[in-house]
Every structure is written in structure tokens, then in C-alpha cells.
Design an enzyme around this catalytic site. Structure first.
Site, short mmCIF file in Angstrom:
data_model
loop_
_atom_site.label_atom_id
_atom_site.label_comp_id
_atom_site.label_asym_id
_atom_site.label_seq_id
_atom_site.Cartn_x
_atom_site.Cartn_y
_atom_site.Cartn_z
N HIS A 63 0.84 -1.20 0.00
CA HIS A 63 0.00 0.00 0.00
C HIS A 63 0.87 1.25 0.00
CE1 HIS A 63 0.76 -0.33 4.35
NE2 HIS A 63 0.40 0.94 4.45
N TYR A 126 -14.99 28.13 17.99
CA TYR A 126 -14.98 29.44 17.35
C TYR A 126 -16.37 29.79 16.81
CZ TYR A 126 -13.96 33.10 13.94
OH TYR A 126 -13.96 34.26 13.24
N GLN A 130 -19.25 32.88 18.20
CA GLN A 130 -19.51 34.04 17.34
C GLN A 130 -20.81 34.74 17.67
OE1 GLN A 130 -17.21 35.39 15.08
NE2 GLN A 130 -16.12 33.95 16.39
#
Length: 133
Positions: A63, A126, A130
Site C-alpha cells: 500500500h 470558534y 460568534q
């Protein structure tokens, strides 16, 4: 101080990274020696053609793992499709032994995870904060 963290386009600023992994068919250990070397060259060429930057690559016998940076217009599925298709076609043409050992070089599946500079928890926090501003 200039940061290499962001890429600037005409209308976008972005930092999109993908961790990609895919396997050889039946996990056969065919990605060794000259095949491994040529695979890295082919992937670098295709990445350049499609506007993707390979930040890190590791080829193991059955792989490979890539960390790529891509523009927002390049979907992960499309990136994998382009790289797997091109590398399979070229390697099977250059190394006929691969044709006799495997019906196709790659499995149909792959793994993808988006990676960024900011964690998922930081973004959620975050956004939640807000409304209070």
C-alpha cells in the site's frame, strides 16, 4: 514574515490537505524495487499535472500513504481517481509482470482524511462563540 500555510488563488485563500491511502489488489507485495521508484515518479508527475502538491509519500510493499495539498476545486475522489488510474496504466505497461500477477493494480477502495492546521474542536468552539460577540 511570509507563511507557506496558505495558498492564494484568484478568489480564494486555502489550506486543504488530505491523507490518502490505497492498497494493491489482494494486498500483494508488488510495490517494491523499481516499481516503487517508478510509482513515486509517476505520482509526482500526475500531481503536478492536476495542480496537487505531494507533501509526503511513503510506499510500502502492499500500500501507499500520501499527504497532499489541493485546491478547493479538486475533490479527494477525483485526486485518487487520477493518481490511481494513471499510475496503474503506466506501471502495468512498463512492468508486464504486474499484468500477469493481478487483474488490476489497485483495489477499488481508498482511505481519505482531511487535515488542517486548526483542529475540529477549535473550529466548533470558534463558531459557537460568534453569536456572543
Amino acid at each position: 514574515m511570509v507563511s507557506n500555510r496558505w495558498t492564494h488563488g484568484n478568489t480564494t485563500v486555502y489550506n486543504i490537505g488530505y491523507h490518502l491511502v490505497w492498497c494493491s489488489k489482494y494486498r500483494r507485495k508488488v510495490l517494491v524495487g523499481n516499481v516503487e521508484k517508478r510509482l513515486k515518479e509517476l505520482l509526482a508527475k500526475k500531481a503536478d499535472e492536476i495542480g496537487v502538491s505531494i507533501e509526503s509519500i511513503e510506499v510500502l510493499p502492499d500500500h501507499l500513504r500520501l499527504f497532499v495539498k489541493a485546491p478547493p476545486s479538486a475533490a479527494p475522489h477525483w485526486i485518487v481517481q487520477q493518481m490511481k488510474g494513471y499510475s496503474s496504466h503506466e506501471l502495468r505497461k512498463e512492468f508486464p509482470d504486474l499484468k500477469s500477477r493481478l487483474p488490476t493494480l489497485w483495489t477499488r477502495s481508498y482511505y481519505v482524511e482531511s487535515c488542517g492546521h486548526i483542529s475540529e474542536d477549535t473550529i466548533k468552539k470558534y463558531i459557537a462563540e460568534q453569536k456572543n460577540k
